[in-house]
Scaffold this motif. Sequence first.
Motif, PDB file in Angstrom:
ATOM      1  N   LEU A  78       0.830  -1.210   0.000  1.00 37.94           N
ATOM      2  CA  LEU A  78       0.000   0.000   0.000  1.00 37.94           C
ATOM      3  C   LEU A  78       0.864   1.260   0.000  1.00 37.94           C
ATOM      4  CD1 LEU A  78      -2.790  -1.044   2.536  1.00 37.94           C
ATOM      5  CD2 LEU A  78      -3.120  -0.490   0.120  1.00 37.94           C
ATOM      6  N   MET A  79       1.912   1.262   0.813  1.00 41.97           N
ATOM      7  CA  MET A  79       2.756   2.468   0.904  1.00 41.97           C
ATOM      8  C   MET A  79       3.452   2.759  -0.418  1.00 41.97           C
ATOM      9  SD  MET A  79       4.559   2.605   4.639  1.00 41.97           S
ATOM     10  CE  MET A  79       3.620   3.183   6.059  1.00 41.97           C
ATOM     11  N   GLN A  80       3.951   1.727  -1.079  1.00 44.43           N
ATOM     12  CA  GLN A  80       4.642   1.951  -2.354  1.00 44.43           C
ATOM     13  C   GLN A  80       3.684   2.446  -3.427  1.00 44.43           C
ATOM     14  OE1 GLN A  80       7.196  -1.306  -3.494  1.00 44.43           O
ATOM     15  NE2 GLN A  80       8.178  -1.389  -1.479  1.00 44.43           N
ATOM     16  N   THR A  81       2.426   2.024  -3.353  1.00 40.15           N
ATOM     17  CA  THR A  81       1.428   2.532  -4.300  1.00 40.15           C
ATOM     18  C   THR A  81       1.044   3.972  -3.981  1.00 40.15           C
ATOM     19  OG1 THR A  81       0.508   0.327  -4.658  1.00 40.15           O
ATOM     20  CG2 THR A  81      -0.904   2.188  -5.181  1.00 40.15           C
ATOM     21  N   LEU A  82       0.804   4.257  -2.699  1.00 44.89           N
ATOM     22  CA  LEU A  82       0.364   5.598  -2.300  1.00 44.89           C
ATOM     23  C   LEU A  82       1.432   6.645  -2.565  1.00 44.89           C
ATOM     24  CD1 LEU A  82      -1.360   4.845   1.124  1.00 44.89           C
ATOM     25  CD2 LEU A  82      -2.453   5.287  -1.058  1.00 44.89           C
ATOM     26  N   LEU A  83       2.698   6.296  -2.256  1.00 45.42           N
ATOM     27  CA  LEU A  83       3.768   7.273  -2.344  1.00 45.42           C
ATOM     28  C   LEU A  83       4.518   7.206  -3.674  1.00 45.42           C
ATOM     29  CD1 LEU A  83       5.134   6.941   1.300  1.00 45.42           C
ATOM     30  CD2 LEU A  83       3.414   8.507   0.404  1.00 45.42           C
ATOM     31  N   ALA A  84       4.138   6.237  -4.512  1.00 47.07           N
ATOM     32  CA  ALA A  84       4.777   6.086  -5.827  1.00 47.07           C
ATOM     33  C   ALA A  84       6.286   6.017  -5.694  1.00 47.07           C
ATOM     34  CB  ALA A  84       4.358   7.237  -6.756  1.00 47.07           C
ATOM     35  N   ASN A  85       6.739   5.281  -4.675  1.00 43.45           N
ATOM     36  CA  ASN A  85       8.181   5.179  -4.436  1.00 43.45           C
ATOM     37  C   ASN A  85       8.502   3.748  -4.014  1.00 43.45           C
ATOM     38  OD1 ASN A  85      10.805   5.281  -3.088  1.00 43.45           O
ATOM     39  ND2 ASN A  85      10.603   7.488  -3.286  1.00 43.45           N
ATOM     40  N   PRO A  86       9.410   3.054  -4.737  1.00 40.41           N
ATOM     41  CA  PRO A  86       9.698   1.654  -4.418  1.00 40.41           C
ATOM     42  C   PRO A  86      10.492   1.465  -3.137  1.00 40.41           C
ATOM     43  CG  PRO A  86      11.117   2.415  -6.191  1.00 40.41           C
ATOM     44  CD  PRO A  86      10.138   3.517  -5.926  1.00 40.41           C
ATOM     45  N   LEU A  87      10.976   2.549  -2.533  1.00 40.57           N
ATOM     46  CA  LEU A  87      11.713   2.424  -1.273  1.00 40.57           C
ATOM     47  C   LEU A  87      10.836   2.707  -0.065  1.00 40.57           C
ATOM     48  CD1 LEU A  87      15.155   4.042  -2.151  1.00 40.57           C
ATOM     49  CD2 LEU A  87      14.567   1.631  -1.980  1.00 40.57           C
ATOM     50  N   ALA A  88       9.551   2.958  -0.270  1.00 44.55           N
ATOM     51  CA  ALA A  88       8.639   3.224   0.854  1.00 44.55           C
ATOM     52  C   ALA A  88       8.259   1.914   1.536  1.00 44.55           C
ATOM     53  CB  ALA A  88       7.384   3.930   0.349  1.00 44.55           C
ATOM     54  N   SER A  89       8.324   1.911   2.852  1.00 44.90           N
ATOM     55  CA  SER A  89       7.911   0.748   3.643  1.00 44.90           C
ATOM     56  C   SER A  89       7.781   1.198   5.084  1.00 44.90           C
ATOM     57  CB  SER A  89       8.944  -0.381   3.531  1.00 44.90           C
ATOM     58  OG  SER A  89      10.060  -0.111   4.342  1.00 44.90           O
ATOM     59  N   PRO A  90       7.101   0.408   5.930  1.00 48.44           N
ATOM     60  CA  PRO A  90       6.994   0.782   7.349  1.00 48.44           C
ATOM     61  C   PRO A  90       8.357   0.932   8.009  1.00 48.44           C
ATOM     62  CG  PRO A  90       5.464  -0.980   6.817  1.00 48.44           C
ATOM     63  CD  PRO A  90       6.336  -0.805   5.620  1.00 48.44           C
ATOM     64  N   TYR A  91       9.350   0.168   7.538  1.00 53.75           N
ATOM     65  CA  TYR A  91      10.687   0.207   8.136  1.00 53.75           C
ATOM     66  C   TYR A  91      11.429   1.475   7.747  1.00 53.75           C
ATOM     67  CZ  TYR A  91      15.194  -1.701   9.683  1.00 53.75           C
ATOM     68  OH  TYR A  91      16.389  -1.924  10.320  1.00 53.75           O
ATOM     69  N   THR A  92      11.386   1.827   6.454  1.00 54.56           N
ATOM     70  CA  THR A  92      12.142   2.991   5.993  1.00 54.56           C
ATOM     71  C   THR A  92      11.463   4.311   6.346  1.00 54.56           C
ATOM     72  OG1 THR A  92      11.064   2.791   3.828  1.00 54.56           O
ATOM     73  CG2 THR A  92      13.218   1.781   4.063  1.00 54.56           C
ATOM     74  N   LEU A  93      10.173   4.287   6.697  1.00 53.93           N
ATOM     75  CA  LEU A  93       9.478   5.518   7.074  1.00 53.93           C
ATOM     76  C   LEU A  93       9.489   5.753   8.585  1.00 53.93           C
ATOM     77  CD1 LEU A  93       6.407   5.773   4.674  1.00 53.93           C
ATOM     78  CD2 LEU A  93       8.654   6.812   4.493  1.00 53.93           C
ATOM     79  N   GLY A  94      10.174   4.909   9.331  1.00 51.05           N
ATOM     80  CA  GLY A  94      10.382   5.189  10.746  1.00 51.05           C
ATOM     81  C   GLY A  94       9.327   4.659  11.696  1.00 51.05           C
ATOM     82  N   ILE A  95       8.283   4.010  11.189  1.00 51.10           N
ATOM     83  CA  ILE A  95       7.230   3.510  12.085  1.00 51.10           C
ATOM     84  C   ILE A  95       7.760   2.360  12.941  1.00 51.10           C
ATOM     85  CG2 ILE A  95       4.914   2.509  12.171  1.00 51.10           C
ATOM     86  CD1 ILE A  95       4.323   3.923   9.540  1.00 51.10           C
ATOM     87  N   SER A  96       8.579   1.499  12.359  1.00 44.48           N
ATOM     88  CA  SER A  96       9.174   0.414  13.131  1.00 44.48           C
ATOM     89  C   SER A  96      10.151   0.951  14.175  1.00 44.48           C
ATOM     90  CB  SER A  96       9.899  -0.559  12.192  1.00 44.48           C
ATOM     91  OG  SER A  96       8.982  -1.186  11.311  1.00 44.48           O
ATOM     92  N   ALA A  97      10.904   1.996  13.824  1.00 40.45           N
ATOM     93  CA  ALA A  97      11.831   2.601  14.774  1.00 40.45           C
ATOM     94  C   ALA A  97      11.081   3.195  15.967  1.00 40.45           C
ATOM     95  CB  ALA A  97      12.662   3.681  14.085  1.00 40.45           C
ATOM     96  N   ILE A 262      10.788  -6.977   5.099  1.00 40.58           N
ATOM     97  CA  ILE A 262       9.659  -7.739   4.560  1.00 40.58           C
ATOM     98  C   ILE A 262       8.715  -6.793   3.810  1.00 40.58           C
ATOM     99  CG2 ILE A 262       7.640  -9.133   5.141  1.00 40.58           C
ATOM    100  CD1 ILE A 262      10.244 -10.622   5.450  1.00 40.58           C
ATOM    101  N   GLY A 263       8.397  -5.653   4.438  1.00 37.64           N
ATOM    102  CA  GLY A 263       7.507  -4.687   3.806  1.00 37.64           C
ATOM    103  C   GLY A 263       8.124  -3.996   2.607  1.00 37.64           C
ATOM    104  N   LEU A 264       9.420  -4.169   2.424  1.00 38.16           N
ATOM    105  CA  LEU A 264      10.102  -3.556   1.286  1.00 38.16           C
ATOM    106  C   LEU A 264      10.268  -4.550   0.129  1.00 38.16           C
ATOM    107  CD1 LEU A 264      11.454  -0.823   0.610  1.00 38.16           C
ATOM    108  CD2 LEU A 264      13.606  -1.810   1.413  1.00 38.16           C
ATOM    109  N   VAL A 265      10.660  -5.782   0.459  1.00 37.31           N
ATOM    110  CA  VAL A 265      10.968  -6.777  -0.575  1.00 37.31           C
ATOM    111  C   VAL A 265       9.705  -7.443  -1.126  1.00 37.31           C
ATOM    112  CG1 VAL A 265      12.180  -8.944  -1.026  1.00 37.31           C
ATOM    113  CG2 VAL A 265      13.260  -7.189   0.381  1.00 37.31           C
ATOM    114  N   ALA A 266       8.746  -7.770  -0.241  1.00 35.63           N
ATOM    115  CA  ALA A 266       7.540  -8.483  -0.694  1.00 35.63           C
ATOM    116  C   ALA A 266       6.798  -7.740  -1.806  1.00 35.63           C
ATOM    117  CB  ALA A 266       6.613  -8.746   0.491  1.00 35.63           C
TER     118      ALA A 266
END
Length: 334
Positions: A78-97, A262-266
Amino acid sequence: MQQRRRRALCLTALGVGVAMLFDISTGASWIGLNSVFEALVGGPAGRELSTTIIWHLRLPITLTCLVVGASLGLAGGLMQTLLANPLASPYTLGISAAAGFGAAMALLFGFSVLGVPWLGVPVAAFVTSALASLAIYLIGRSRNMDAKILILAGIVVLFFFQALQSLVQYLASPEVLQQIVFWLFGSLLKATWLSFGVSGSILLIGLAFALPRVWALTALSSGEERAQALGINTRQLRLQMFLLCSLLTAGAVSFVGTIGFIGLVAPHLARLLVGEDQRLYLPLSTLMGALLLCVSSLVAKLIVPGTILPIGIITSLVGVPFLLYLLMKRRGGL
């Protein structure tokens, strides 16, 4: 073409089932697949030792593994679709941190919820990850939910909560520091039937909310202007899906710790197999997340016999070179 895509979806679902059975069979002692089938069909009331091990120890861990991987896969897609960016994920956006910071605070100060000490860590992780999502949303809202602003806000949140994590670790005693570091590794050993119930319920809510909107998401993936020309309120859609991603991420990492990639590669794998059609892309990204985490769980048990490595280490070791391969193969740039 459409038949080939549907075949990929079915084969991935089959792979999830096979990986689940092998994950239940594997552990400190090997349990044959026949025994696993008999124990699952016979229910938890069986008197055999293998039945007790499967129903009380391994099954809640494996099921939690599946729903956590599926939640991260869906949120990443969902994040990669919404943000139109293949590097978007819960991990890279800081939510996991942010979840890691909440857990570290709970361990440092010994938080408990309703007199239950072990519940303090997941609740604190859930609250801080929700606050991080709210911060990203408020920053994005001030700029009309612009995708680039949302990504930059996520990067700011990532560095902010990583700094807070470092501060908490600096202040912690050696004993507490060991607990914090182990949680940040990400481990399924803390999984229980309760964690499966909570994370699984959130995943079902996420699927029920996202799947009816796949046509709007498909239009959005084709471009902002095209989606608006079709009558889609893209700002409202981004808001709804972003909040849903936050809920999925918080529900996934609160019990098992930080699990990256996982949220980035899947979503990348799903996109390679079925393209941008959200009717197949989102379900496949969800299944691929479950499959990747279940295979990682198997590797964590087999790589050092008699020892179960934290699964977050495995996902990072596998995810980093795989993501690098995808980026090098991608010709169109990011």
